[in-house]
Design a protein around this motif. Sequence first.
Motif, PDB file in Angstrom:
ATOM      1  N   ARG A 219      42.550  36.549  39.802  1.00  0.00           N
ATOM      2  CA  ARG A 219      41.544  37.571  39.216  1.00  0.00           C
ATOM      3  C   ARG A 219      42.025  38.983  39.015  1.00  0.00           C
ATOM      4  O   ARG A 219      42.955  39.328  40.152  1.00  0.00           O
ATOM      5  CB  ARG A 219      40.508  37.523  40.390  1.00  0.00           C
ATOM      6  CG  ARG A 219      39.895  36.348  40.591  1.00  0.00           C
ATOM      7  CD  ARG A 219      38.992  36.215  41.834  1.00  0.00           C
ATOM      8  NE  ARG A 219      38.491  35.172  42.116  1.00  0.00           N
ATOM      9  CZ  ARG A 219      37.403  34.699  43.069  1.00  0.00           C
ATOM     10  NH1 ARG A 219      37.234  35.714  43.745  1.00  0.00           N
ATOM     11  NH2 ARG A 219      36.907  33.595  43.139  1.00  0.00           N
TER      12      ARG A 219
ATOM     13  N   THR B   5      41.063  42.585  39.569  1.00  0.00           N
ATOM     14  CA  THR B   5      40.072  43.748  39.994  1.00  0.00           C
ATOM     15  C   THR B   5      40.009  44.911  39.341  1.00  0.00           C
ATOM     16  O   THR B   5      41.054  45.163  38.526  1.00  0.00           O
ATOM     17  CB  THR B   5      40.261  43.857  41.565  1.00  0.00           C
ATOM     18  OG1 THR B   5      41.662  44.488  41.632  1.00  0.00           O
ATOM     19  CG2 THR B   5      40.244  42.564  42.441  1.00  0.00           C
TER      20      THR B   5
ATOM     21  N   ASP C 158      47.613  40.766  37.461  1.00  0.00           N
ATOM     22  CA  ASP C 158      47.070  40.296  38.571  1.00  0.00           C
ATOM     23  C   ASP C 158      48.042  40.323  39.787  1.00  0.00           C
ATOM     24  O   ASP C 158      48.683  39.281  40.061  1.00  0.00           O
ATOM     25  CB  ASP C 158      46.746  38.768  38.582  1.00  0.00           C
ATOM     26  CG  ASP C 158      46.238  38.073  39.493  1.00  0.00           C
ATOM     27  OD1 ASP C 158      45.540  38.589  40.422  1.00  0.00           O
ATOM     28  OD2 ASP C 158      46.285  36.712  39.554  1.00  0.00           O
TER      29      ASP C 158
ATOM     30  N   GLY D  83      32.787  41.374  39.511  1.00  0.00           N
ATOM     31  CA  GLY D  83      33.763  42.450  40.060  1.00  0.00           C
ATOM     32  C   GLY D  83      35.372  42.104  39.578  1.00  0.00           C
ATOM     33  O   GLY D  83      36.012  42.903  39.958  1.00  0.00           O
ATOM     34  N   TRP D  84      35.367  41.269  38.764  1.00  0.00           N
ATOM     35  CA  TRP D  84      36.930  40.875  38.453  1.00  0.00           C
ATOM     36  C   TRP D  84      36.870  40.070  36.989  1.00  0.00           C
ATOM     37  O   TRP D  84      35.986  39.860  36.671  1.00  0.00           O
ATOM     38  CB  TRP D  84      37.352  40.023  39.466  1.00  0.00           C
ATOM     39  CG  TRP D  84      36.698  38.758  39.796  1.00  0.00           C
ATOM     40  CD1 TRP D  84      35.806  38.714  40.969  1.00  0.00           C
ATOM     41  CD2 TRP D  84      36.826  37.435  39.217  1.00  0.00           C
ATOM     42  NE1 TRP D  84      35.261  37.493  40.996  1.00  0.00           N
ATOM     43  CE2 TRP D  84      35.782  36.590  40.165  1.00  0.00           C
ATOM     44  CE3 TRP D  84      37.490  36.877  38.391  1.00  0.00           C
ATOM     45  CZ2 TRP D  84      35.530  35.334  39.694  1.00  0.00           C
ATOM     46  CZ3 TRP D  84      37.002  35.534  37.848  1.00  0.00           C
ATOM     47  CH2 TRP D  84      36.116  34.689  38.674  1.00  0.00           C
TER      48      TRP D  84
ATOM     49  N   ASP E  38      33.248  42.464  32.033  1.00  0.00           N
ATOM     50  CA  ASP E  38      32.819  41.854  33.221  1.00  0.00           C
ATOM     51  C   ASP E  38      31.453  41.433  33.329  1.00  0.00           C
ATOM     52  O   ASP E  38      30.475  41.999  33.824  1.00  0.00           O
ATOM     53  CB  ASP E  38      33.203  42.615  34.534  1.00  0.00           C
ATOM     54  CG  ASP E  38      32.970  42.006  35.698  1.00  0.00           C
ATOM     55  OD1 ASP E  38      32.688  40.536  35.761  1.00  0.00           O
ATOM     56  OD2 ASP E  38      32.593  42.465  36.879  1.00  0.00           O
TER      57      ASP E  38
ATOM     58  N   ASP F  43      40.341  47.650  40.344  1.00  0.00           N
ATOM     59  CA  ASP F  43      41.791  48.616  40.881  1.00  0.00           C
ATOM     60  C   ASP F  43      43.032  48.102  40.371  1.00  0.00           C
ATOM     61  O   ASP F  43      44.048  48.999  39.678  1.00  0.00           O
ATOM     62  CB  ASP F  43      41.996  48.691  42.609  1.00  0.00           C
ATOM     63  CG  ASP F  43      40.893  49.457  43.152  1.00  0.00           C
ATOM     64  OD1 ASP F  43      40.411  50.327  42.660  1.00  0.00           O
ATOM     65  OD2 ASP F  43      40.810  49.083  44.605  1.00  0.00           O
ATOM     66  N   GLU F  44      43.391  46.712  40.027  1.00  0.00           N
ATOM     67  CA  GLU F  44      44.433  46.133  39.392  1.00  0.00           C
ATOM     68  C   GLU F  44      44.419  46.738  38.063  1.00  0.00           C
ATOM     69  O   GLU F  44      45.346  46.835  37.319  1.00  0.00           O
ATOM     70  CB  GLU F  44      44.353  44.718  39.309  1.00  0.00           C
ATOM     71  CG  GLU F  44      44.606  44.077  40.819  1.00  0.00           C
ATOM     72  CD  GLU F  44      44.664  42.675  41.083  1.00  0.00           C
ATOM     73  OE1 GLU F  44      45.342  42.060  41.802  1.00  0.00           O
ATOM     74  OE2 GLU F  44      43.720  42.046  40.403  1.00  0.00           O
TER      75      GLU F  44
END
Length: 150
Positions: A62, A64, A56, A25-26, A20, A66-67
């Motif tokens: 995007r 993230t 995604d 942030g993604w 990144d 967490d993903e």
Amino acid sequence: MTHLTKEERRKYTEQFLNVDKDGNGWLDMSELGKMLLSEGFDIPFSKLENLFKQMDTDGNGRITLDEFLAQMPHVTTETERRQANLTSAFKEVDEDGDGYITPNEMKKAFKLTGMNLSLQVMQLTSSTSQSEKIEMAEFLKIFKNLFSYK
């Protein structure tokens, strides 16, 4: 989210942050592709596209953190992880970057993967002349034959 050890969480977070580059942030598909390539995974675009869609989970185009953390443990097969690990180890010991390593460098590469060298590997590397060079495809083939890697 899949249960991750502290070490796995740290490793995946570090990978995410390293890719990144713009710090938004993604990850977009290009960033994900670059990350996979840097880890030794050379996958066709169609597989990258499917993987991106899988990761995604909210479908917003995007990925993230967490993903990313939730999906990374499921992204690759054990075989793909082994090959990527070996590819990275090969590249690390190929000091001049010519795409070939010596038998002694092959020993170093196997050690970098964290695997114990079998008697077969030790015999193979000691019976191979130090002037002989081993290309990456041959290195991966040796691994496949010795360790029943598919």
